[in-house]
Design a protein around this motif. Structure first.
Motif, short mmCIF file in Angstrom:
data_model
loop_
_atom_site.label_atom_id
_atom_site.label_comp_id
_atom_site.label_asym_id
_atom_site.label_seq_id
_atom_site.Cartn_x
_atom_site.Cartn_y
_atom_site.Cartn_z
N UNK A 1 94.38 14.66 3.45
CA UNK A 1 95.27 13.82 2.68
C UNK A 1 96.65 14.45 2.54
N UNK A 2 96.72 15.77 2.45
CA UNK A 2 98.01 16.44 2.30
C UNK A 2 98.91 16.13 3.48
N UNK A 20 102.24 3.53 -12.30
CA UNK A 20 101.37 2.67 -13.11
C UNK A 20 99.91 2.92 -12.76
N UNK A 21 99.61 3.01 -11.48
CA UNK A 21 98.22 3.25 -11.06
C UNK A 21 97.75 4.60 -11.57
N UNK A 57 99.12 2.55 3.60
CA UNK A 57 99.47 3.97 3.77
C UNK A 57 98.32 4.90 3.37
N UNK A 58 97.27 4.32 2.76
CA UNK A 58 96.13 5.13 2.36
C UNK A 58 96.30 5.84 1.04
N UNK A 59 97.33 5.49 0.28
CA UNK A 59 97.56 6.13 -1.01
C UNK A 59 96.85 5.42 -2.16
N UNK A 60 96.45 4.18 -1.90
CA UNK A 60 95.75 3.37 -2.90
C UNK A 60 94.52 2.76 -2.23
N UNK A 70 90.36 -4.16 -7.97
CA UNK A 70 90.74 -3.00 -8.77
C UNK A 70 91.35 -1.97 -7.84
N UNK A 71 92.53 -1.47 -8.24
CA UNK A 71 93.27 -0.50 -7.43
C UNK A 71 93.23 0.87 -8.10
N UNK A 72 93.09 1.90 -7.27
CA UNK A 72 93.14 3.27 -7.78
C UNK A 72 93.79 4.16 -6.71
N UNK A 73 94.32 5.26 -7.16
CA UNK A 73 95.03 6.18 -6.27
C UNK A 73 94.03 7.04 -5.50
N UNK A 74 94.37 7.36 -4.27
CA UNK A 74 93.55 8.27 -3.46
C UNK A 74 94.07 9.70 -3.54
N UNK A 75 95.21 9.88 -4.18
CA UNK A 75 95.81 11.20 -4.35
C UNK A 75 96.34 11.29 -5.78
N UNK A 76 96.23 12.46 -6.37
CA UNK A 76 96.70 12.61 -7.75
C UNK A 76 98.22 12.63 -7.82
#
Length: 146
Positions: A1-2, A20-21, A57-60, A70-76
Motif C-alpha cells: 500500500x505504501x 471525512x472517511x 485508486x484503492x484508497x477507499x 458503506x465506504x472506509x479507508x484502506x490506509x490510515x
C-alpha cells in the motif's frame, strides 16, 4: 500500500473526502454528501465522482449493507500524511530540510504532549547528529552550497 500512496496523486478535493472517511471510519455516501455539500458547496454528482476516484485508486473500499454502500479507508490518515510528506521531502535538498521543519513547527498547532515528544526525539537525534548537512543537489564533487 505504501508504494501505491507514493505513486498516487490525490487532489485537494479528494483529501476533503478522505478526511471525512477517516473521521467517521465507516460512512455512507449520503453522509459524505451531506458534509461536503454544506462545507464546500459541491454537488452530489461531484462528490460521488470524487468517491469513485478514491475507490479506483484503492484508497477507499466499498461494503454493501442492504441497499446502502458503506465506504472506509484502506490506509490510515497518519500513514497517508507520513508517506506524502516523506515523498515531498525526498525532492528537497538535505541541507535545507532542517530550516523547513523549524518553519513548519512555528506555524502548525501542536499540543504540549506533541512538543514534549518532539523535544525527546530531538535530544536523542542530537547525540549522533553531524555539525552540518551537506547539499545533495549535484552529483559532482564540486563544493556547492545551495
Amino acid at each position: 500500500m505504501v508504494d501505491k500512496i507514493l505513486k498516487m496523486n490525490i487532489s485537494d478535493a479528494e483529501w476533503e473526502v478522505m478526511r471525512i472517511i477517516w473521521t467517521l471510519d465507516e460512512v455512507k455516501s449520503s453522509e459524505i454528501i451531506d458534509q461536503l455539500s454544506e462545507k464546500m458547496s459541491w454537488t452530489e454528482s461531484t462528490i460521488k465522482t470524487l468517491i469513485r476516484r478514491l475507490v479506483d485508486k484503492g484508497l477507499v473500499k466499498i461494503k454493501k449493507e442492504g441497499r446502502a454502500y458503506i465506504y472506509s479507508a484502506t490506509v490510515s490518515e497518519n500513514e497517508m500524511m507520513y508517506q506524502v510528506t516523506k515523498d515531498m521531502f525526498s525532492h528537497m535538498c538535505d541541507m535545507h530540510k532542517g530550516s523547513l521543519l523549524i518553519r513548519l513547527i512555528k506555524e502548525i498547532p501542536l499540543s504540549k504532549s506533541a512538543i514534549k515528544e518532539i523535544q525527546r526525539e530531538l535530544n536523542i537525534m542530537e547525540q549522533s547528529a553531524p555539525d552540518t548537512i551537506p547539499c545533495d543537489c549535484l552529483h559532482s564533487k564540486r563544493n556547492h552550497q545551495c
